[in-house]
Design an enzyme around this catalytic site. Structure first.
Site, PDB file in Angstrom:
ATOM      1  N   ARG A   1      21.457  50.618  53.990  1.00 31.99           N
ATOM      2  CA  ARG A   1      20.162  50.055  53.577  1.00 31.99           C
ATOM      3  C   ARG A   1      19.258  49.666  54.732  1.00 31.99           C
ATOM      4  O   ARG A   1      18.061  49.926  54.712  1.00 31.99           O
ATOM      5  CB  ARG A   1      20.403  48.831  52.700  1.00 31.99           C
ATOM      6  CG  ARG A   1      20.980  49.210  51.374  1.00 31.99           C
ATOM      7  CD  ARG A   1      21.260  48.009  50.506  1.00 31.99           C
ATOM      8  NE  ARG A   1      21.676  48.490  49.195  1.00 31.99           N
ATOM      9  CZ  ARG A   1      22.090  47.712  48.211  1.00 31.99           C
ATOM     10  NH1 ARG A   1      22.152  46.408  48.397  1.00 31.99           N
ATOM     11  NH2 ARG A   1      22.431  48.217  47.068  1.00 31.99           N
TER      12      ARG A   1
ATOM     13  N   GLY B   1      30.344  32.219  40.059  1.00 30.93           N
ATOM     14  CA  GLY B   1      30.514  30.941  39.365  1.00 30.93           C
ATOM     15  C   GLY B   1      31.228  31.084  38.031  1.00 30.93           C
ATOM     16  O   GLY B   1      32.164  30.341  37.730  1.00 30.93           O
TER      17      GLY B   1
ATOM     18  N   ARG C   1      24.724  44.230  54.179  1.00 24.89           N
ATOM     19  CA  ARG C   1      25.662  44.467  53.090  1.00 24.89           C
ATOM     20  C   ARG C   1      25.531  45.897  52.596  1.00 24.89           C
ATOM     21  O   ARG C   1      24.420  46.396  52.443  1.00 24.89           O
ATOM     22  CB  ARG C   1      25.400  43.498  51.940  1.00 24.89           C
ATOM     23  CG  ARG C   1      26.330  43.712  50.762  1.00 24.89           C
ATOM     24  CD  ARG C   1      26.117  42.683  49.668  1.00 24.89           C
ATOM     25  NE  ARG C   1      24.800  42.761  49.056  1.00 24.89           N
ATOM     26  CZ  ARG C   1      24.431  43.701  48.188  1.00 24.89           C
ATOM     27  NH1 ARG C   1      25.265  44.644  47.833  1.00 24.89           N
ATOM     28  NH2 ARG C   1      23.213  43.686  47.681  1.00 24.89           N
TER      29      ARG C   1
ATOM     30  N   SER D   1      17.552  51.200  41.752  1.00 20.12           N
ATOM     31  CA  SER D   1      18.923  51.231  42.262  1.00 20.12           C
ATOM     32  C   SER D   1      19.113  52.224  43.403  1.00 20.12           C
ATOM     33  O   SER D   1      18.576  53.324  43.409  1.00 20.12           O
ATOM     34  CB  SER D   1      19.881  51.598  41.146  1.00 20.12           C
ATOM     35  OG  SER D   1      21.133  51.911  41.685  1.00 20.12           O
TER      36      SER D   1
ATOM     37  N   GLY E   1      26.741  32.722  37.800  1.00 20.85           N
ATOM     38  CA  GLY E   1      26.669  34.168  37.991  1.00 20.85           C
ATOM     39  C   GLY E   1      28.066  34.742  38.115  1.00 20.85           C
ATOM     40  O   GLY E   1      29.044  34.129  37.672  1.00 20.85           O
ATOM     41  N   LEU E   2      28.175  35.911  38.715  1.00 20.67           N
ATOM     42  CA  LEU E   2      29.492  36.548  38.808  1.00 20.67           C
ATOM     43  C   LEU E   2      30.505  35.619  39.447  1.00 20.67           C
ATOM     44  O   LEU E   2      31.613  35.464  38.952  1.00 20.67           O
ATOM     45  CB  LEU E   2      29.393  37.832  39.621  1.00 20.67           C
ATOM     46  CG  LEU E   2      28.800  39.025  38.883  1.00 20.67           C
ATOM     47  CD1 LEU E   2      28.831  40.250  39.787  1.00 20.67           C
ATOM     48  CD2 LEU E   2      29.569  39.308  37.610  1.00 20.67           C
TER      49      LEU E   2
ATOM     50  N   GLY F   1      26.426  26.982  39.330  1.00 18.91           N
ATOM     51  CA  GLY F   1      26.090  28.398  39.254  1.00 18.91           C
ATOM     52  C   GLY F   1      26.996  29.099  38.261  1.00 18.91           C
ATOM     53  O   GLY F   1      28.181  28.785  38.157  1.00 18.91           O
TER      54      GLY F   1
ATOM     55  N   HIS G   1      15.870  41.501  49.448  1.00 15.80           N
ATOM     56  CA  HIS G   1      16.747  41.731  48.302  1.00 15.80           C
ATOM     57  C   HIS G   1      17.968  40.826  48.289  1.00 15.80           C
ATOM     58  O   HIS G   1      18.315  40.237  47.278  1.00 15.80           O
ATOM     59  CB  HIS G   1      17.190  43.192  48.349  1.00 15.80           C
ATOM     60  CG  HIS G   1      18.169  43.572  47.297  1.00 15.80           C
ATOM     61  ND1 HIS G   1      17.906  43.373  45.964  1.00 15.80           N
ATOM     62  CD2 HIS G   1      19.407  44.126  47.362  1.00 15.80           C
ATOM     63  CE1 HIS G   1      18.957  43.805  45.254  1.00 15.80           C
ATOM     64  NE2 HIS G   1      19.868  44.242  46.072  1.00 15.80           N
TER      65      HIS G   1
ATOM     66  N   GLU H   1      27.186  35.240  47.053  1.00 21.12           N
ATOM     67  CA  GLU H   1      26.083  35.405  47.998  1.00 21.12           C
ATOM     68  C   GLU H   1      25.787  34.110  48.762  1.00 21.12           C
ATOM     69  O   GLU H   1      25.253  34.151  49.870  1.00 21.12           O
ATOM     70  CB  GLU H   1      24.823  35.878  47.248  1.00 21.12           C
ATOM     71  CG  GLU H   1      23.686  36.292  48.180  1.00 21.12           C
ATOM     72  CD  GLU H   1      22.461  36.831  47.448  1.00 21.12           C
ATOM     73  OE1 GLU H   1      22.527  37.009  46.219  1.00 21.12           O
ATOM     74  OE2 GLU H   1      21.436  37.081  48.104  1.00 21.12           O
TER      75      GLU H   1
END
Lengths: 247, 637
Positions: free
Chosen positions: B330, B45, B435, B284, B42-43, B40, B401, B425
């Site tokens: 949320r 990884g 979250r 958003s 992403g942020l 991974g 999401h 995640e």
């Protein structure tokens, strides 16, 4: 609406490839362009033909994965829009649509409409960063940056690395892509230490990767889905020249 | 399976500092001898890969994307939380910690959340040093906005594309290490299995997506940063490629999977327009700063929104939760929207939508200010719906999401398999049952920049790790299994496409394990999923061959895993006889329709241990201790 699609099919890098015609009926104007291709693929698979390979991921216009030359325009007819955000309401019943991959020596075709853009990664690896290790960086507010300056940096940083600029340019130049990264850092105090070396190194690798030269046609700016300004190319040229002069 | 959370002793505010000191170190000259496999980019990884390479480890990073910059972190819009208290509005590390534990409905692990709040401030400093162009005010200092579930402004942002800018920051740090030869990057390479040797994670099996070549990679530790599993619903805000495969294959090799039923349904997404829909687009949460959510008071009111006078509108979040209003968390905002639609007051053609209206804030602040704040989001909305949100209120509806559940990890982010670490995640630890907005980016970067670089060293220094190569029989065996599965998929030669199965599964999951769940529905789903899976393996049609770029084959492998995973999710939802955060069991609600927790019986993380496909996994529990935040009914009124 009913459409006639002319799609580039090419099994792999060594295959010569050709345009293939597909008829597609009952396309809803609310579909995105890629959803239209999903529907086509679903139909092809049921009929026993391998689906058309195309690059896509977020479908929100931000990851830069989708590409597609649509009727000769990178990302299709709508300005400031990636292919994934293009909707079929931009087309009308009976239209013929020509769909091709990005074409550039630096972006070899993987299959059908999928190309390999790792040349972009190589350019970034040559200097598209600020050399700071993870650790105890100073407090973020110790580096005040005027809003105007921060906004310019952000305008440049908005590039999604999709490659439309290269695909649209008759020279396959990557100047807009490189300029965007160089300018993001050139407009921030944190980027000053490596500013000129960065411009020089990134341009050198850009040339190595077989991107063409810029002849100021501004096709890149027109094709850019994120409205990156060609003014940044001027900034890159200035920094590149200065790098040569100051050595 | 033994669940030892390894939470350090001592007062919560000292735990991490003390632990950092107590952990063993690897000598700088020895670090290069340890090979770390990161899956991974992403942020989590990318930040982990860059940071560990800076430290000197031999890092190998894998992504199925064509470039590490494409990872789905890039799509996060609104922002990243940090307890900087730049606004002088009473924020502190403790308050961010408290808000996160409360926001997660008291189902997260206190010690991990406190550490997250602590390192949040370093993340902002690090990102600014990297040249991330956060929004600034006119004095040149960093700007903040508010997000749901908090009464302070602690969210840092870069227009509506914060995830993009943070990911590009991590990507640039990673690229610097790739350029320096410290990270070997594998693009378009998908992890298809985890390899264990003597009970330790020692490598992975991958498939090169361009050539189909199945390969082994041996290492000294494996780090998964492979994101969430919202795509089990087929329609979600996740990118098309997001999948559970890497995490699920690790689960099948013995890693405990925690709380799979904790899924977040985001309240502000663009409603579905038709059967062709391939994904849902998020708007958003930051829009809720200035947009007001409402539905008509009357059922079936089909008037244009502009023709409905204020007295006939129900601003239901402001009415029900006056102190948080439109910025309620949320899960609450999503459920309220569902309620309004269930009552027949939904808007739009399908009746599955509510208004998010900017009329009042445009009047108050002017169109320019709204455009500056949300311009790109408004444009995106208009492109998709063909409606102009400056003139007509947006229509929004909840959509899957984010997934709070994930592979179980201890305080060191190590799973139940020694050597297998899980970040972002993909793990379960920080967000409990819900979250808060702008906390995913925070967690991804906290894990990658500031936690794993320390804890991995401790793992290496405290275990004797024998050198092995890809010639070890465990790799040969795993490769053979992967090849066999690929051949099986290609040889079913049935009549239905992979997508048709994925859609069928997604429908079952959304109807029975979505925003509201109950015993009957979940039991039904547990009957349906195995039969869909059985039909899949008898009737799926995967064309082409392995030795080529084959999107149909890629997709089929991922859907096959979702078809097993969905069953575990429903089982988890069935067994959790309470409502908490994103997990709402209709049997367990207060008279006012709020989630009703059962702390006596369910104040734990449920961790599942694989027993075989179609067999019920064994349930384990990690009891959650709340020593600092008193368990309370979550109130946002």
């Amino acid at each position: 609406m009913n459409l006639t699609l002319h799609i580039w099919r090419q099994k792999d890098r060594n295959d010569t490839g050709k345009m293939t015609i597909y008829k597609l009926e009952d396309v809803s104007p609310d579909m995105s362009f890629l959803e239209m291709l999903d529907v086509l693929n679903e139909k092809l698979e049921v009929e026993g033909e391998e689906p058309v390979a195309f690059d896509h991921d977020c479908r929100e216009g931000i990851c830069g994965t989708c590409s597609l030359m649509i009727n000769g325009k990178a990302h299709g007819p709508r300005a400031s829009t990636t292919t994934c955000q293009l909707h079929m309401r931009e087309f009308k019943d009976g239209d013929e649509i020509f769909i091709e991959p990005w074409r550039a020596e630096a972006f070899p075709i993987v299959r059908d409409l999928v190309v390999d853009r790792s040349a972009f990664d190589k350019v970034i690896q040559a200097g598209g960063y600020i050399s700071v290790n993870t650790g105890n960086a100073q407090d973020a507010n110790c580096i005040p940056i005027s809003k105007e300056q921060a906004d310019i940096a952000m305008d440049a940083a908005a590039c999604i690395g999709c490659g439309a600029c290269v695909a649209q340019c008759k020279n396959s130049s990557a100047m807009l892509f490189v300029a965007a990264k160089v300018s993001q850092f050139a407009n921030l105090p944190q980027g000053q230490a490596e500013r000129y070396a960065r411009a020089k190194n990134m341009v050198a690798v850009m040339d190595d990767q077989h991107f063409g030269s810029c002849t100021n046609q501004y096709e890149c700016e027109a094709a850019c889905p994120k409205d990156i300004s060609a003014d940044f190319i001027a900034q890159l040229n200035r920094d590149f020249m200065k790098a040569g002069l100051t050595k | 399976m033994k669940l030892d959370s390894k939470i350090p002793s001592g007062p919560i505010e000292k735990k991490w500092d003390q632990h950092k000191f107590d952990m063993k170190l690897v000598n700088p000259a020895n670090k290069r001898k340890f090979k770390v496999i990161i899956v991974g980019s992403g942020l989590a990884g990318a930040s982990a890969a860059a940071t560990m390479a800076e430290l000197g480890y031999d890092v190998h990073c894998f992504t199925f994307h064509d470039s590490p910059r494409r990872a789905h972190s890039i799509a996060a819009q609104g922002g990243i939380n940090a307890a900087k208290n730049y606004q002088n509005d009473g924020d502190s590390i403790y308050r961010l910690f408290y808000d996160t534990v409360k926001g997660g409905d008291f189902r997260s692990r206190e010690a991990n959340v406190y550490r997250l709040a602590q390192v949040s401030v370093n993340i902002i400093d690090q990102c600014v040093a990297q040249g991330v162009p956060f929004a600034r005010d006119y004095g040149g200092y960093l700007a903040n906005r508010s997000f749901g579930g908090a009464q302070v402004s602690r969210t840092f942002y870069a227009r509506g594309q914060t995830g993009q800018q943070l990911l590009l920051g991590a990507y640039s740090a990673l690229s610097r290490q790739i350029g320096a030869g410290k990270v070997k990057m594998y693009n378009r390479t998908e992890m298809l299995d985890l390899v264990l040797v003597d009970g330790h994670a020692r490598g992975i099996i991958t498939r090169n997506l361009k050539t189909g070549k199945v390969e082994s990679h041996a290492g000294d530790a494996v780090v998964l940063a492979t994101g969430g599993y919202s795509n089990v619903f087929f329609l979600s805000t996740n990118a098309m490629g997001c999948n559970v495969t890497a995490a699920y294959r690790a689960y099948k090799k013995g890693a405990g999977f925690a709380n799979p039923c904790y899924t977040q349904i985001h309240p502000t997404c663009i409603p579905v327009s038709g059967d062709h829909q391939s994904k849902l687009t998020l708007m958003s949460e930051s829009l809720r700063n200035d947009g007001r959510i409402w539905v008509p008071k009357q059922q079936g009111d089909k008037r244009k929104p502009s023709e409905i006078p204020d007295a006939e509108r129900d601003y239901y979040l402001e009415r029900k939760y006056p102190s948080f209003g439109n910025l309620a968390p949320r899960d609450i905002a999503s459920r309220s929207a569902k309620e309004a639609c269930d009552e027949g007051r939904g808007v739009g053609e399908t009746g599955l939508g509510v208004y998010l209206d900017f009329r009042d804030s445009i009047k108050r602040l002017g169109k320019d200010v709204i455009e500056q704040r949300y311009g790109n989001l408004f444009e995106m909305y208009e492109r998709i719906t063909d409606e102009n949100p400056y003139q007509v209120p947006m229509r929004i509806f909840p959509a899957p999401h984010y997934t709070m559940g994930g592979l179980w990890v201890d305080y060191n982010l190590m799973s139940t398999i020694p050597g297998l670490h899980v970040l972002g995640e993909a793990n379960f630890s920080d967000h409990g049952a819900n979250r808060l907005g702008a906390s995913a980016l925070m967690q991804g970067l906290a894990d990658g920049y500031f936690v794993i670089p320390y804890t991995i060293g401790h793992y290496f220094a405290s275990h004797k790790i024998e050198k092995i190569t890809e010639d070890h029989p465990a790799f040969k065996e795993a490769e053979a299994e992967v090849n066999q599965k690929i051949n099986k998929l290609l040889n079913v030669k049935g009549s239905r496409t992979t997508d048709s199965f994925h859609k069928e599964l997604g429908r079952v999951m959304w109807d029975n394990c979505g925003m509201a769940r109950n015993k009957k529905g979940l039991e039904e789903a547990l009957k349906k999923i195995p039969s869909i899976r059985e039909e899949f393996w008898n009737n799926v049609k995967v064309l082409g061959e392995n030795e080529n770029y084959n999107v149909a084959l890629e997709k089929a492998g991922r859907v096959a895993d979702f078809l097993e995973f969905g069953e575990m999710m429903c089982l988890d939802a069935l067994r959790r006889e309470e409502s908490c955060g994103g997990h709402f069991r209709t049997e367990h609600q207060t008279e006012e329709g709020e989630a009703k927790r059962n702390d006596k019986d369910f104040s734990h993380a449920t961790v599942w241990e694989f027993q075989g496909v179609g067999k019920e996994p064994v349930e384990h529990r990690e009891q959650l201790e709340f020593e600092n935040v008193a368990l309370a009914v979550r109130s946002y009124k």
